[in-house]
Design a protein around this motif. Structure first.
Motif, PDB file in Angstrom:
ATOM      1  N   MET A 213      13.822   1.900  14.358  1.00  0.00           N
ATOM      2  CA  MET A 213      12.779   1.129  13.275  1.00  0.00           C
ATOM      3  C   MET A 213      11.258   2.014  13.860  1.00  0.00           C
ATOM      4  O   MET A 213      11.295   1.913  15.169  1.00  0.00           O
ATOM      5  CB  MET A 213      12.807  -0.067  13.125  1.00  0.00           C
ATOM      6  N   VAL A 214      10.121   2.558  12.891  1.00  0.00           N
ATOM      7  CA  VAL A 214       9.367   3.167  12.888  1.00  0.00           C
ATOM      8  C   VAL A 214       8.508   1.478  12.574  1.00  0.00           C
ATOM      9  O   VAL A 214       8.714   0.980  11.632  1.00  0.00           O
ATOM     10  CB  VAL A 214       9.139   4.198  12.710  1.00  0.00           C
ATOM     11  N   ILE A 215       7.911   0.313  14.022  1.00  0.00           N
ATOM     12  CA  ILE A 215       6.505  -0.128  12.865  1.00  0.00           C
ATOM     13  C   ILE A 215       5.269   0.133  12.451  1.00  0.00           C
ATOM     14  O   ILE A 215       5.029   0.465  13.775  1.00  0.00           O
ATOM     15  CB  ILE A 215       6.899  -1.297  13.300  1.00  0.00           C
ATOM     16  N   THR A 216       4.295   0.283  11.671  1.00  0.00           N
ATOM     17  CA  THR A 216       3.323   0.698  11.111  1.00  0.00           C
ATOM     18  C   THR A 216       2.294  -0.917  11.117  1.00  0.00           C
ATOM     19  O   THR A 216       2.847  -1.741  11.638  1.00  0.00           O
ATOM     20  CB  THR A 216       2.531   1.340  10.089  1.00  0.00           C
ATOM     21  N   CYS A 217       1.229  -0.410  12.763  1.00  0.00           N
ATOM     22  CA  CYS A 217       0.577  -2.051  12.613  1.00  0.00           C
ATOM     23  C   CYS A 217      -1.626  -1.842  12.136  1.00  0.00           C
ATOM     24  O   CYS A 217      -1.896  -0.645  12.867  1.00  0.00           O
ATOM     25  CB  CYS A 217       0.549  -2.132  14.475  1.00  0.00           C
ATOM     26  N   GLY A 218      -1.504  -2.223  11.806  1.00  0.00           N
ATOM     27  CA  GLY A 218      -3.125  -2.862  11.844  1.00  0.00           C
ATOM     28  C   GLY A 218      -3.302  -4.038  10.592  1.00  0.00           C
ATOM     29  O   GLY A 218      -2.491  -4.998  10.885  1.00  0.00           O
ATOM     30  N   TYR A 219      -4.838  -3.907   9.953  1.00  0.00           N
ATOM     31  CA  TYR A 219      -5.449  -4.895   9.559  1.00  0.00           C
ATOM     32  C   TYR A 219      -4.926  -4.826   7.623  1.00  0.00           C
ATOM     33  O   TYR A 219      -4.852  -3.220   7.629  1.00  0.00           O
ATOM     34  CB  TYR A 219      -6.226  -5.486   9.343  1.00  0.00           C
ATOM     35  N   ARG A 220      -3.882  -5.755   6.743  1.00  0.00           N
ATOM     36  CA  ARG A 220      -4.335  -5.337   5.661  1.00  0.00           C
ATOM     37  C   ARG A 220      -5.126  -4.667   5.229  1.00  0.00           C
ATOM     38  O   ARG A 220      -6.289  -5.274   5.226  1.00  0.00           O
ATOM     39  CB  ARG A 220      -2.957  -6.062   5.356  1.00  0.00           C
ATOM     40  N   ALA A 221      -5.601  -3.654   4.318  1.00  0.00           N
ATOM     41  CA  ALA A 221      -6.720  -3.530   2.799  1.00  0.00           C
ATOM     42  C   ALA A 221      -6.486  -3.857   2.208  1.00  0.00           C
ATOM     43  O   ALA A 221      -5.611  -4.158   1.817  1.00  0.00           O
ATOM     44  CB  ALA A 221      -6.795  -1.261   3.754  1.00  0.00           C
ATOM     45  N   PRO A 222      -6.835  -4.234   1.341  1.00  0.00           N
ATOM     46  CA  PRO A 222      -7.158  -5.345  -0.060  1.00  0.00           C
ATOM     47  C   PRO A 222      -5.976  -4.135  -1.198  1.00  0.00           C
ATOM     48  O   PRO A 222      -6.116  -2.872  -0.520  1.00  0.00           O
ATOM     49  CB  PRO A 222      -8.631  -4.921  -0.577  1.00  0.00           C
ATOM     50  N   GLY A 223      -5.352  -4.851  -1.452  1.00  0.00           N
ATOM     51  CA  GLY A 223      -4.086  -3.840  -2.652  1.00  0.00           C
ATOM     52  C   GLY A 223      -3.372  -3.132  -1.587  1.00  0.00           C
ATOM     53  O   GLY A 223      -2.130  -2.379  -2.082  1.00  0.00           O
ATOM     54  N   GLY A 224      -2.872  -3.560  -0.685  1.00  0.00           N
ATOM     55  CA  GLY A 224      -2.527  -3.146   0.859  1.00  0.00           C
ATOM     56  C   GLY A 224      -0.884  -3.428   0.437  1.00  0.00           C
ATOM     57  O   GLY A 224       0.398  -3.115   1.069  1.00  0.00           O
ATOM     58  N   VAL A 225      -0.718  -4.428  -0.261  1.00  0.00           N
ATOM     59  CA  VAL A 225       0.382  -5.361  -0.050  1.00  0.00           C
ATOM     60  C   VAL A 225       0.773  -6.180  -1.396  1.00  0.00           C
ATOM     61  O   VAL A 225      -0.231  -5.604  -2.402  1.00  0.00           O
ATOM     62  CB  VAL A 225       0.325  -6.945   0.155  1.00  0.00           C
TER      63      VAL A 225
END
Length: 241
Positions: A213-225
């Protein structure tokens, strides 16, 4: 956070905040926590590649089909299976188990317990994990079917099925990592859409490892979910017997 709060916080994030960076050491600590996940026979046949280099992240975005999550993430962690490392890992686990037995088992039980560990890791593991163009797996299947006529035995013994076992163990590691990241307040997204050959080239991985699996990481942006979480009713999954 409570476990439920961690689980509720974890969402698949499709777009990350471009301004907010992660602390790589905290991500590394989440990978360390992921090592606590269970794996089949404690063989731990996996590795994690923590990507922070911007140039490698660009290559990985291409390998991940230029998905928004891959293009905007601050870091990535790629989890791979390393079934080829079975011999070294079996020896390490055997030595650790023998040391534990010598330290904590009653004297009259030590020899018997050590002998069982040697049979399991020095004899059964080679029989289980060795590969030879599918032929050894076929032999294992035939043996298990014959022995299974007389007593219960594991029947998932083909080389393809053992590959699945290794990937299942790695998936437990990945989930543990994502929950640890959520507890830190970080966001992740597990990606299934990627070109495995390009991923291996970008990370200089051996050809016979598996990309779990490839897991991207960060802080969600508005509308990111994407919207509210949807799950089918529990009755679709839960069966009490």
């Amino acid at each position: 956070m409570s476990l439920e709060e961690i689980l509720q916080h974890r969402r698949a994030v499709r777009k990350y905040d471009a301004e907010k960076a992660l602390d790589p050491e905290k991500v590394k600590e989440c990978i360390r926590l992921a090592t606590l996940a269970p794996t089949s026979s404690n063989m731990q046949l996996w590795e994690a590649y923590h990507i922070t280099d911007p140039e490698v992240l660009k290559k990985m975005a291409v390998a991940c089909l230029n998905q928004g999550s891959a293009k905007t993430c601050k870091e990535m962690v790629v989890f791979v299976t390393r079934q080829d490392q079975w011999k070294r890992h079996a020896q390490a686990v055997l030595e650790a188990n023998i040391a534990e037995i010598n330290a904590n088992s009653p004297k009259d039980r030590k020899a018997h317990r050590i002998e069982l560990q040697k049979k399991y890791y020095a004899q059964l593991m080679p029989l289980t994990y060795k590969r030879c163009f599918g032929l050894l797996g076929l032999l294992r299947v035939i043996i298990s079917q014959v022995v299974g006529l007389f007593r219960p035995v594991p029947r998932q013994e083909s080389e393809a099925q053992m590959n699945t076992v290794v990937h299942k163990s790695c998936a437990l590691v990945v989930q543990t990592f994502m929950l640890a990241m959520s507890e830190q307040g970080y966001d992740t997204c597990p990606l299934e859409g990627f070109d495995s050959l390009l991923v291996k080239r970008a990370l200089h991985l051996p050809h016979d490892c598996g990309i779990n699996m490839v897991i991207t990481c960060g802080y969600r942006a508005p509308g990111g979910v994407r919207g509210e979480r949807f799950r089918l009713p529990l009755k679709e999954f839960y069966h009490r017997i």
